[in-house]
Scaffold this active site. Structure first.
Site, PDB file in Angstrom:
ATOM      1  N   CYS A 431     -19.385 -25.152-109.666  1.00 31.00           N
ATOM      2  CA  CYS A 431     -19.953 -23.806-109.750  1.00 31.00           C
ATOM      3  C   CYS A 431     -18.870 -22.759-109.982  1.00 31.00           C
ATOM      4  O   CYS A 431     -19.096 -21.762-110.679  1.00 31.00           O
ATOM      5  CB  CYS A 431     -20.749 -23.488-108.493  1.00 31.00           C
ATOM      6  SG  CYS A 431     -19.780 -23.557-106.969  1.00 31.00           S
ATOM      7  N   HIS A 756     -20.582 -21.062-102.668  1.00 32.57           N
ATOM      8  CA  HIS A 756     -21.138 -21.189-104.008  1.00 32.57           C
ATOM      9  C   HIS A 756     -20.754 -19.961-104.818  1.00 32.57           C
ATOM     10  O   HIS A 756     -20.514 -18.883-104.263  1.00 32.57           O
ATOM     11  CB  HIS A 756     -22.665 -21.326-103.919  1.00 32.57           C
ATOM     12  CG  HIS A 756     -23.327 -21.547-105.237  1.00 32.57           C
ATOM     13  ND1 HIS A 756     -23.032 -22.614-106.059  1.00 32.57           N
ATOM     14  CD2 HIS A 756     -24.292 -20.830-105.882  1.00 32.57           C
ATOM     15  CE1 HIS A 756     -23.785 -22.556-107.145  1.00 32.57           C
ATOM     16  NE2 HIS A 756     -24.545 -21.474-107.066  1.00 32.57           N
TER      17      HIS A 756
END
Length: 805
Positions: A431, A756
């Site tokens: 990510c 994230h």
């Protein structure tokens, strides 16, 4: 053969019918047209044979009415050669699951009255050999079924009340008359026609025999079948023009010399080659004998079913008598093949097809089988040829010079480009890479730069010295242009109503592999994944590859040591070290109020990457009784410390960056402690300014924590003159120090070692913002971009100079 009552069609078969129904793996029969004339098929010449068979089919199938019957398909799965060693073998029996009560097997029309000639022909006619038998009573040869009620008979008895008269007559017979094996569940007409099955009294007096009669005098073994097939070949060509098997071309023909049945004489060590007789010209046949009607042959332990023929591992026996014609034919066929005949071990029909191989002859299909168990080798997937991404020296790169010349002439284009957004598939912990890539794709000069570089094929460029450039050129080519819509009147923070259709998401594996190609520390297992560090890895890598190419165009004597990695200013210790060692690239600069300073600059060569992201900071050290010492340091990202409680906005962080800093405990060569101050200013502003909000703070204990605090950042950022170096304040105009936000990389979560990353990017075609979370792409408004939450905090801010928009 015909009778006033309904007659079953499954009565007698000619030799070609038998081959089509019970030998060929998949057969169909197209019945000939109705013929009004009847000539008994006896021992006649081959010229009359076609007409006789023609009428026989017409009489049986059509009857008096001459009605057309539908196309009927039959078939078997396997073929077994009969051998004397298998006479008393109890491994196999044959039964049928065809329903003789089906409409296509029963004549619904009435038959014509019998004449004396017709009765004679019907009682004594042999449809297999196409000749009249010497007696209406069958010979003593036959196959005995161990259980007259086993197989289909046992199943059919459950529905006995629904069967027509005489249906179960094949289970009964005269004890002193040897009966023959059942063929498709019907009794032999030659043996039963003389006994009326319509007489219930007579039927009750007939004892149930252990053997069952069969309908037609089919060959007792496969050699007999081949012998009959070899005889009268010229007549067969004419007869079988109307009998076609599915799958075989019409031009396929079989010669008698090519048909052979070759049993093995070496036991289990030699393979068995079995010739499966194909239909003659005008027939079709399947090419793959290992698969029947779309079903793969099963193992010998299981029952095998194919189009109405069931193979059971039950007690079965063959006839003890072998005709002299069969023996002579078998010997002739064995002589043609060059292999001696022996008694092969009993095996199932299915085992003959386990290792089937196609024949080189289009007329005869051979099946080669060994007695040893078949070993299925595991399928090895095709090894994909991977392009070698290990970089080679520029001297080994065939297009290095051409590439270097292109980079020298390239001009940056800052015109906004409207691209159709595409999500990036994340199958791992990528990510932080995907978020950074989306921000770089949204950067117009970066996109135009990579699009200006040609894509070389493997033939044009078998090896490369620029794997990172190649990967990003490929990445930018994954995105296509989208037409720019008319600029909508939208106030700041107004909700965007327009919608957008993103393209199909893809996985940039070639980008992920760069971490291992360059052996980056980011690829180390368990290491903190940081989007800012990855951005530096990309920009430094692209810069170094372009730098190596540009060196090729410099004269050999002009090769100089180049600092390839722009880094932030490290600290006062490095400045003092440079002061002690000295530098060739230094000069004395007179500042305001006639103050002079010695300025040093690291050797630095411009590349297109530095022209986009590169800026310079000026670090000045003030010392008592000494001239000011200044150092120019390039940077790709500005590191903003936000730890102080006073810092609430980006402007606060920038002012803190240029604030004067005092250094305590510094001593000179004479061991005398003096006071030193240090200040950093912006010497040169880049076209694309990337601000790094330092949210991860290292503790004294060695741990790392995330600073969860909201830092306000504007969409339009103006760099104050106070942030600029004294010598450039008057040279940089307001438009050159005003920036507009076009991308934000967020970090989600409270942990510094996990979390994230997502990205918000400005879409010029939409004239609004998109939120991209790996594969997810959705439209958001500007208010959602600048608003932060505890769960989601801004980490990297991407700005563009407004004078270049």
């Amino acid at each position: 053969m015909a009778s006033p009552s309904g007659q079953y069609i499954f009565g007698e078969f000619s030799d070609d019918e038998f081959k089509q129904f019970f030998v060929t793996a998949r057969c169909t029969v197209e019945l000939p047209p109705y013929n009004e004339h009847f000539f008994p098929c006896g021992p006649q010449s081959s010229v009359d044979f076609q007409d006789d068979m023609h009428l026989k089919f017409s009489e049986v199938i059509h009857g008096i009415s001459g009605e057309e019957c539908p196309r009927i398909e039959f078939g078997i799965e396997q073929v077994v050669d009969r051998d004397t060693a298998l006479n008393n073998n109890t491994d196999y029996s044959i039964s049928s699951n065809l329903n003789p009560q089906a409409p296509e097997f029963i004549l619904t029309c009435s038959s014509f009255p019998k004449t004396s000639n017709n009765v004679l022909h019907e009682n004594n006619f042999d449809a297999i050999n196409c000749q009249f038998s010497e007696s209406a009573i069958p010979d003593g040869s036959g196959n005995a079924d161990s259980d007259g009620t086993s197989g289909t008979g046992q199943r059919e008895r459950k529905k006995k009340k629904k069967r027509p008269p005489g249906y179960y007559s094949y289970l009964e017979g005269v004890g002193d008359v040897p009966s023959e094996t059942l063929v498709n569940g019907h009794a032999n007409s030659t043996g039963l026609d003389s006994i009326s099955t319509d007489d219930p009294d007579l039927a009750d007096d007939i004892p149930i025999s252990t053997t069952s009669p069969r309908t037609c005098t089919s060959p007792d073994n496969f050699v007999d079948l081949i012998n009959e097939a070899l005889s009268d070949e010229a007549s067969m060509h004419n007869v079988l023009d109307n009998a076609r098997t599915a799958g075989q071309p019409e031009e396929c023909s079989v010669t008698s010399s090519e048909q052979s049945c070759i049993p093995s004489d070496n036991g289990s060590e030699s393979p068995v080659r079995t010739a499966v007789v194909q239909p003659f010209a005008g027939t079709d046949t399947t090419e793959n004998l290992g698969v029947t009607n779309g079903q793969t042959l099963e193992s010998p332990e299981e029952d095998t079913v194919s189009n109405g023929v069931v193979l059971h591992p039950e007690v079965s026996s063959f006839s003890e008598e072998v005709k002299t014609e069969e023996t002579s034919t078998a010997q002739a066929l064995i002589h043609l093949s060059g292999s001696a005949s022996s008694n092969p071990p009993a095996k199932s029909w299915a085992s003959l097809f386990h290792t089937s191989k196609p024949s080189s002859s289009p007329q005869v299909a051979y099946v080669e089988t060994k007695n040893a168990p078949t070993v299925v080798s595991p399928q090895v997937p095709e090894k994909q040829v991977e392009i070698k991404e290990e970089p080679v020296p520029v001297s080994d790169d065939p297009v290095a010079i051409e590439f270097a010349e292109l980079l020298e002439e390239v001009k940056l284009v800052h015109k906004p480009v409207s691209l159709q957004p595409r999500g990036l598939i994340n199958k791992g912990n990528w990510c932080y890479i995907n978020a950074t890539l989306q921000a770089l794709v949204a950067c117009p000069p970066m996109y135009h730069l990579m699009k200006s570089i040609p894509v070389y094929t493997k033939a044009q460029r078998p090896c490369t010295s620029t794997p990172m450039i190649d990967s990003f050129v490929r990445l930018m080519n994954e995105f296509t242009n989208m037409p720019i819509l008319p600029k909508a009147k939208q106030a700041p923070g107004e909700k965007v109503i327009k919608d957008i259709r993103p393209g199909a998401p893809f996985e940039p594996t070639y980008i992920y592999r760069l971490l291992t190609v360059f052996k980056s520390s980011l690829s180390e297992k368990g290491r903190q994944e940081d989007a800012e560090e990855y951005l530096g890895f990309i920009l430094n890598g692209l810069h170094e590859e372009m730098l190596a190419l540009k060196k090729l165009l410099l004269p050999q004597n002009d090769q100089i040591h180049i600092n390839n990695c722009p880094n932030p200013v490290s600290g006062v210790e490095e400045v003092n070290k440079e002061e002690q060692e000295g530098s060739d690239e230094e000069w004395e600069q007179v500042g305001p109020r006639n103050k002079s300073s010695v300025t040093r600059q690291a050797d630095f060569v411009q590349t297109p990457i530095t022209d986009i992201f590169g800026g310079h900071m000026r670090s000045v050290v003030y010392q008592q009784s000494s001239k000011e010492s200044a150092t120019l340091q390039p940077f790709f990202t500005l590191q903003l410390d936000i730890q102080s409680e006073k810092i609430r906005t980006v402007q606060d962080a920038l002012e803190s960056l240029v604030a004067r800093e005092s250094v305590q405990g510094y001593t000179t060569k004479t061991k005398q402690e003096v006071e030193i101050c240090r200040r950093v200013t912006l010497e040169e502003l880049p076209p694309v300014l990337v601000l790094h909000l330092k949210r991860f703070v290292f503790e004294k204990t060695g741990g790392c924590q995330k600073l969860i605090k909201n830092i306000e950042y504007p969409v339009d950022l103006e760099v104050s003159k106070d942030l600029l170096s004294p010598g450039v304040k008057s040279k940089i105009f307001k438009g050159q120090r005003t920036y507009r936000l076009f991308a934000v990389v967020y970090h989600h979560g409270n942990s510094a070692t996990g979390g994230h990353y997502t990205t918000d990017v400005f879409q010029i075609g939409l004239n609004g913002w998109l939120r991209i979370d790996d594969q997810s792409v959705k439209v958001i408004n500007q208010y959602q971009v600048v608003k932060q939450t505890v769960e989601r905090t801004a980490y990297l801010l991407y700005y563009r100079r407004v004078d270049l928009l």
